[in-house]
Each structure stands twice: as C-alpha cells, then as structure tokens.
Write a protein that holds these residues in place. Structure first.
Motif, PDB file in Angstrom:
ATOM      1  N   GLU A 219       4.007 -16.333  -3.829  1.00 37.49           N
ATOM      2  CA  GLU A 219       4.694 -16.559  -2.560  1.00 37.49           C
ATOM      3  C   GLU A 219       4.390 -15.127  -1.737  1.00 37.49           C
ATOM      4  O   GLU A 219       4.785 -14.226  -2.190  1.00 37.49           O
ATOM      5  CB  GLU A 219       6.100 -17.039  -2.665  1.00 37.49           C
ATOM      6  CG  GLU A 219       6.365 -17.873  -1.345  1.00 37.49           C
ATOM      7  CD  GLU A 219       7.829 -18.496  -1.700  1.00 37.49           C
ATOM      8  OE1 GLU A 219       7.866 -19.917  -1.245  1.00 37.49           O
ATOM      9  OE2 GLU A 219       8.758 -17.861  -2.177  1.00 37.49           O
ATOM     10  N   GLN A 220       3.744 -15.305  -0.583  1.00 34.38           N
ATOM     11  CA  GLN A 220       3.620 -14.421   0.351  1.00 34.38           C
ATOM     12  C   GLN A 220       4.296 -14.589   1.430  1.00 34.38           C
ATOM     13  O   GLN A 220       4.256 -15.709   2.367  1.00 34.38           O
ATOM     14  CB  GLN A 220       2.205 -13.957   0.518  1.00 34.38           C
ATOM     15  CG  GLN A 220       1.288 -14.133  -0.843  1.00 34.38           C
ATOM     16  CD  GLN A 220       1.564 -12.739  -1.626  1.00 34.38           C
ATOM     17  OE1 GLN A 220       2.073 -11.820  -1.059  1.00 34.38           O
ATOM     18  NE2 GLN A 220       1.465 -13.043  -2.973  1.00 34.38           N
ATOM     19  N   GLU A 281       3.996 -17.886   5.825  1.00 33.66           N
ATOM     20  CA  GLU A 281       4.299 -17.656   4.396  1.00 33.66           C
ATOM     21  C   GLU A 281       3.283 -18.572   3.667  1.00 33.66           C
ATOM     22  O   GLU A 281       2.765 -19.821   4.249  1.00 33.66           O
ATOM     23  CB  GLU A 281       5.652 -18.456   4.046  1.00 33.66           C
ATOM     24  CG  GLU A 281       6.071 -18.196   2.501  1.00 33.66           C
ATOM     25  CD  GLU A 281       7.675 -18.325   2.547  1.00 33.66           C
ATOM     26  OE1 GLU A 281       8.257 -17.441   2.929  1.00 33.66           O
ATOM     27  OE2 GLU A 281       8.096 -19.347   2.258  1.00 33.66           O
ATOM     28  N   SER A 282       2.774 -17.948   2.810  1.00 39.78           N
ATOM     29  CA  SER A 282       1.856 -18.941   1.805  1.00 39.78           C
ATOM     30  C   SER A 282       2.300 -18.990   0.265  1.00 39.78           C
ATOM     31  O   SER A 282       3.210 -18.360  -0.116  1.00 39.78           O
ATOM     32  CB  SER A 282       0.311 -18.279   1.953  1.00 39.78           C
ATOM     33  OG  SER A 282       0.667 -17.037   1.052  1.00 39.78           O
ATOM     34  N   GLU A 292      -4.052 -10.757  -1.979  1.00 46.52           N
ATOM     35  CA  GLU A 292      -5.203  -9.903  -1.527  1.00 46.52           C
ATOM     36  C   GLU A 292      -5.604 -10.894  -0.362  1.00 46.52           C
ATOM     37  O   GLU A 292      -6.127 -10.410   0.725  1.00 46.52           O
ATOM     38  CB  GLU A 292      -6.433  -9.794  -2.637  1.00 46.52           C
ATOM     39  CG  GLU A 292      -6.205  -8.867  -3.684  1.00 46.52           C
ATOM     40  CD  GLU A 292      -7.367  -9.067  -4.679  1.00 46.52           C
ATOM     41  OE1 GLU A 292      -7.974  -9.871  -4.663  1.00 46.52           O
ATOM     42  OE2 GLU A 292      -7.193  -7.976  -5.624  1.00 46.52           O
ATOM     43  N   GLN A 293      -5.507 -12.126  -0.279  1.00 50.77           N
ATOM     44  CA  GLN A 293      -5.893 -13.022   0.723  1.00 50.77           C
ATOM     45  C   GLN A 293      -5.189 -12.734   1.776  1.00 50.77           C
ATOM     46  O   GLN A 293      -5.671 -12.853   2.787  1.00 50.77           O
ATOM     47  CB  GLN A 293      -6.135 -14.547   0.274  1.00 50.77           C
ATOM     48  CG  GLN A 293      -7.307 -14.797  -0.802  1.00 50.77           C
ATOM     49  CD  GLN A 293      -7.328 -16.422  -0.871  1.00 50.77           C
ATOM     50  OE1 GLN A 293      -6.132 -17.046  -1.095  1.00 50.77           O
ATOM     51  NE2 GLN A 293      -8.539 -16.811  -0.723  1.00 50.77           N
ATOM     52  N   PHE A 294      -3.718 -12.776   1.538  1.00 46.01           N
ATOM     53  CA  PHE A 294      -3.029 -12.641   2.556  1.00 46.01           C
ATOM     54  C   PHE A 294      -3.055 -11.213   3.302  1.00 46.01           C
ATOM     55  O   PHE A 294      -2.923 -10.991   4.494  1.00 46.01           O
ATOM     56  CB  PHE A 294      -1.390 -12.684   2.133  1.00 46.01           C
ATOM     57  CG  PHE A 294      -0.261 -12.990   3.047  1.00 46.01           C
ATOM     58  CD1 PHE A 294      -0.178 -14.309   3.219  1.00 46.01           C
ATOM     59  CD2 PHE A 294       0.239 -12.148   3.801  1.00 46.01           C
ATOM     60  CE1 PHE A 294       1.071 -14.797   4.059  1.00 46.01           C
ATOM     61  CE2 PHE A 294       1.364 -12.525   4.580  1.00 46.01           C
ATOM     62  CZ  PHE A 294       1.544 -13.818   4.692  1.00 46.01           C
ATOM     63  N   GLN A 295      -3.186 -10.222   2.619  1.00 46.17           N
ATOM     64  CA  GLN A 295      -3.602  -8.965   3.166  1.00 46.17           C
ATOM     65  C   GLN A 295      -4.893  -8.993   3.905  1.00 46.17           C
ATOM     66  O   GLN A 295      -4.890  -8.311   4.927  1.00 46.17           O
ATOM     67  CB  GLN A 295      -3.487  -7.883   2.217  1.00 46.17           C
ATOM     68  CG  GLN A 295      -3.773  -6.358   2.577  1.00 46.17           C
ATOM     69  CD  GLN A 295      -2.803  -5.883   3.572  1.00 46.17           C
ATOM     70  OE1 GLN A 295      -1.357  -6.179   3.015  1.00 46.17           O
ATOM     71  NE2 GLN A 295      -2.830  -5.257   4.356  1.00 46.17           N
ATOM     72  N   ALA A 296      -5.848  -9.679   3.574  1.00 47.56           N
ATOM     73  CA  ALA A 296      -7.075  -9.825   4.263  1.00 47.56           C
ATOM     74  C   ALA A 296      -7.032 -10.582   5.571  1.00 47.56           C
ATOM     75  O   ALA A 296      -7.437 -10.097   6.501  1.00 47.56           O
ATOM     76  CB  ALA A 296      -8.043 -10.536   3.643  1.00 47.56           C
ATOM     77  N   LEU A 297      -6.098 -11.432   5.493  1.00 47.31           N
ATOM     78  CA  LEU A 297      -5.656 -12.278   6.884  1.00 47.31           C
ATOM     79  C   LEU A 297      -5.067 -11.308   7.781  1.00 47.31           C
ATOM     80  O   LEU A 297      -5.543 -11.329   8.840  1.00 47.31           O
ATOM     81  CB  LEU A 297      -4.752 -13.500   6.555  1.00 47.31           C
ATOM     82  CG  LEU A 297      -4.244 -14.150   7.671  1.00 47.31           C
ATOM     83  CD1 LEU A 297      -5.183 -14.753   8.762  1.00 47.31           C
ATOM     84  CD2 LEU A 297      -3.101 -14.975   7.333  1.00 47.31           C
TER      85      LEU A 297
END
Length: 461
Positions: A219-220, A281-282, A292-297
């Motif tokens: 969970e991010q 939130e993901s 990594e995906q969340f940071q990239a977003l």
C-alpha cells in the motif's frame, strides 16, 4: 400499545425491550446528538424473532424505524414517540467465511470494521471503507448503499453484495431470503436491489452474503499539493494509468487549512498555501515494484506541473496521520458549529465552477459570516460541503439548502451521493429524480409496505 409491547417482550425477552430513560439515552443523530424519542427500542436476536415482531406490528398497524450504527447524517433514524425503533445490535454475528469462494456471510448488525478484520484474518479484504467503520453496520451500509474512499476501484456497497445474497424481513413479517453464494444467478429478478439503498423503507435487511477481494500486500500513500483544479483532474486521469489507484481524495484549501493550521488538530505535512490537495493511495502485490511505480508517478506529475509538493508516507503511522486530516470530521463540527453538512455528486468538469458560485452566493447572503469547506472523493464525482452561517435555525438551513441543491438540477447532479435521503433531503428529491421515477418508487413502497409502517416519512414522505 402496551399490549403490543408485552407481546414483543415475550418474543425478544424483557431485557431486550428498552423503554423510558433507556431509550432517551440513545442518540439518533451523529451531528446533533439528538435523543431517541421512540416509544421503545426492540432488540431482536435473530431473523425469526424480527419476523415475529414485524408480524405483530403489521397486525397492530404499528410503525417502526430501523436502527443500525446510527452514524447517518440525514435523520434517517429519527423515530417519533408513536413509533418503535428496531435495533439490530444483537444480530452482529459473522456466520461463515469461504476463502475459496471469496464470500463472507454476516448478520446486518455487524460493524463494518469487524467484517474488514474477519476478511483480513483469512488473507482477503472487504474493500468498502469509510471513516465511521468502527460504528457503522453492514445493514446500514446496505440500506444506504454506502460509498466511502475506495469506490473509485471497488464500487459502492451495491457491488459488494454477492449475486442475490440478501435476506430481509418484509413489513408483514415474511422473510425474503436469497442467501446464495454464487456470483452469477440470473434466475429471475435480482430482488436484493430493491433493498440496497432503500433506507429501510421497503424491508429490514437482516443478513447478507458479501463479496471479498484478495488482500493486496503493498500500500502506497501520499499527500500532494496541486496548483489548480485543471491539474487536479489531470492527475486523476494520469494516476490509474501508472499505479493501482485505490483512493483519490481531493481537499480544497478551505478544508486542509482548517484541519491543520487553523484548528491545530493536525500537523500540516505540506504548506497550507496551495489551492488544492489530494490524497492518493494505491494497492498492489509487489511492494518494491509498487513503490517504484508510485514514486515514478509523483516525479512525472512534478515534471508536468500537476503537483507542486508531496509527502510520501513511509510508515503506517504516517499514512494514518495523512488520512486523519481527511477523516477527522469532529474537528469540522467543533470549528464550524453550527454546521450544515451536504453530500452531493455532480460531473467532475462542473465542480470548480459549482463550488466557486456557491461560495459567492453564500458570501452575498451572509457577508462576513458564511463559510464553505469543501472536500470529497472526486474520482466518483462526490463532494462533501460543510457550511456555516453562524445561525443553525431552520430558516437559515432552508436558505442554504436552496443555494446548494438548486444548481444541481441544471448540471445533472444529485442531492445525495452516498448518505441517502432520510428526512433531511426528502423535499428536494424531485431535483434529482423525475416524476416517473418517484411514481415508480411510490408504487414499490405501496406494494411492499401498503400501510406505510417501515421508516415512515423517510425518502418519499
């Protein structure tokens, strides 16, 4: 009525028929703490007891009002001195969990949080989530078709009830039960849909088969500052393409600043000078990849000037601190008292102009006094509006309601996104529903409750 109460006591037990001060000690309104005025509160222990109670009430033409967790905000649980309240608090058992089929069978009085915890114990999740999770009940969630913070990914409560999996007691005491555990069942009408969102006016929901989802390991969560409404909607469109988006909550500056800097209730993770903020939130299955995906977003959103600042939760405590800014309604109630609360939905492109026009109209009507605080789920078109004009009287309430509701009819909005109609919005139902729709609702009410015994006066009047 005393003879009826005596007969009810024989069914549920004298200790489960509350009268007098035991009734008055209970509140029926979360915002005002108004006491229950019912003649008595009946607490059946199972569907069979409730069926027998309703058969007696039907024979005596005795109106009843159903009580769940009493966290509603549209006066749906208000009971007159001539009415009985039916509390499902004793009917709170989780009857079965099927990890293979992904179902959970539960009685209507079970709190939402208990269902979430039961699902987690078998490595699954029940995705409906809202701030009142510790108090609100599954029956109330079903009766109001509750929404919450994860509608954007999992849908409303309507989507969480499996197949035809519902049981309800009708006005005359008959039990309508379709407690099957199949996802697909097209054998005739889907009768459960009559009761989901009907606010206890067509039948009293007693049990349900709920659909569970796989528990997601990662969970991010982040709080971001957004420079404009156009950037906010662009971020909303971009996020699902990059991450497994499960929540997208928008906070206008009026809300964020009040909850942090002004009230002092919460430490602001970001400066309070941005016009908009969003909680993203993901959920996913690979913590490292998802992070990594969340940071990239976030980096992409920075480069595209969709956000100007961000704080990424690195622990559960930080995540909860972010969500507390969104969910701590008590701060709003205390700061804005007396406060009028509204729950509306409207097309996302119309939101910015609608809020700006409403703020202007309030300022014109109550110069130097009126205040509007705005936040909401955004992705599902749902806004929450908290308004104070420093006068909690009925006349001021009606005037504010006109300003809030009238424009919605012109832009295809709804007077209720997820809280229901109850008594509070009943007079405005025609702004969101056509004459034919309302006539059909009345036809259903007449067919299932010809004597008007179930939650009288609510929704349709």
């Amino acid at each position: 009525m005393q003879q009826l109460l005596d007969e009810i006591a024989e069914i549920v037990g004298p200790e489960n028929l509350l009268t007098g001060e035991a009734v008055r000690q209970r509140s029926v309104d979360w915002f005002t703490s108004a006491p229950c005025e019912a003649a008595a509160i009946v607490r059946p222990g199972n569907t069979e007891q409730l069926s027998r109670v309703m058969a007696l009430c039907h024979a005596a033409r005795q109106p009843v009002v159903t009580h769940g967790g009493l966290t509603g905000v549209v006066h749906g649980a208000v009971a007159a001195p001539s009415e009985l309240a039916i509390s499902l608090e004793r009917m709170s058992a989780i009857e079965a969990i099927d990890p293979v089929g992904g179902t959970l069978t539960v009685q209507a009085g079970a709190p939402l949080q208990r269902v979430q915890e039961a699902a987690a114990e078998i490595g699954m999740q029940f995705p409906l989530d809202l701030g009142a999770r510790g108090s609100c009940t599954i029956g109330g969630n079903i009766a109001t078709n509750a929404g919450g913070i994860r509608v954007i990914r999992y849908g409303m409560m309507r989507q969480q009830v499996l197949g035809l999996g519902l049981e309800a007691v009708l006005a005359d005491g008959r039990v309508l039960s379709s407690m099957n555990h199949m996802l697909k069942n097209n054998a005739g009408f889907d009768l459960k849909q009559l009761f989901i969102g009907s606010e206890g006016t067509l039948g009293i929901v007693t049990r349900a088969v709920l659909r569970l989802q796989p528990a997601l390991a990662s969970e991010q969560c982040a709080l971001v500052a957004v420079p404009s409404f156009a950037a906010l909607t662009s971020l909303l469109n971009l996020a699902p393409l990059r991450i497994g988006l499960s929540a997208f909550e928008a906070l206008w500056n009026s809300h964020y600043r009040l909850m942090t800097e002004e009230s002092g209730a919460h430490t602001p993770p970001l400066a309070t000078d941005s016009p908009f903020y969003a909680i993203l939130e993901s959920q996913g299955m690979d913590a490292e990849h998802d992070a990594e995906q969340f940071q990239a977003l976030l980096e992409e959103a920075f480069e595209a000037e969709l956000i100007t600042d961000a704080v990424l939760a690195s622990s559960e405590a930080q995540r909860q601190a972010i969500w507390a800014i969104r969910e701590d309604i008590e701060v709003l109630v205390r700061t804005l008292n007396p406060m009028f609360s509204f729950d509306v939905s409207l097309p996302i492109p119309a939101m910015e102009a609608y809020v700006e026009a409403l703020e202007q109209r309030l300022a014109e009507a109550w110069p130097g006094v009126a205040r509007l605080v705005t936040f909401g789920h955004l992705g599902d078109g749902n806004l929450h509006l908290m308004i104070t004009v420093r006068d909690g009287g009925a006349e001021s309430r009606r005037a504010v309601e006109q300003l809030v509701y009238a424009p919605l009819a012109e832009i295809g909005g709804s007077i209720s996104a997820e809280h229901g109609i109850g008594l509070e919005k009943r007079d405005y139902l025609s702004l969101s529903r056509s004459e034919t729709e309302i006539a059909t609702m009345r036809l259903l009410k007449q067919a299932l409750d010809p004597h008007g015994l179930l939650n009288p006066g609510k929704v349709l009047g």
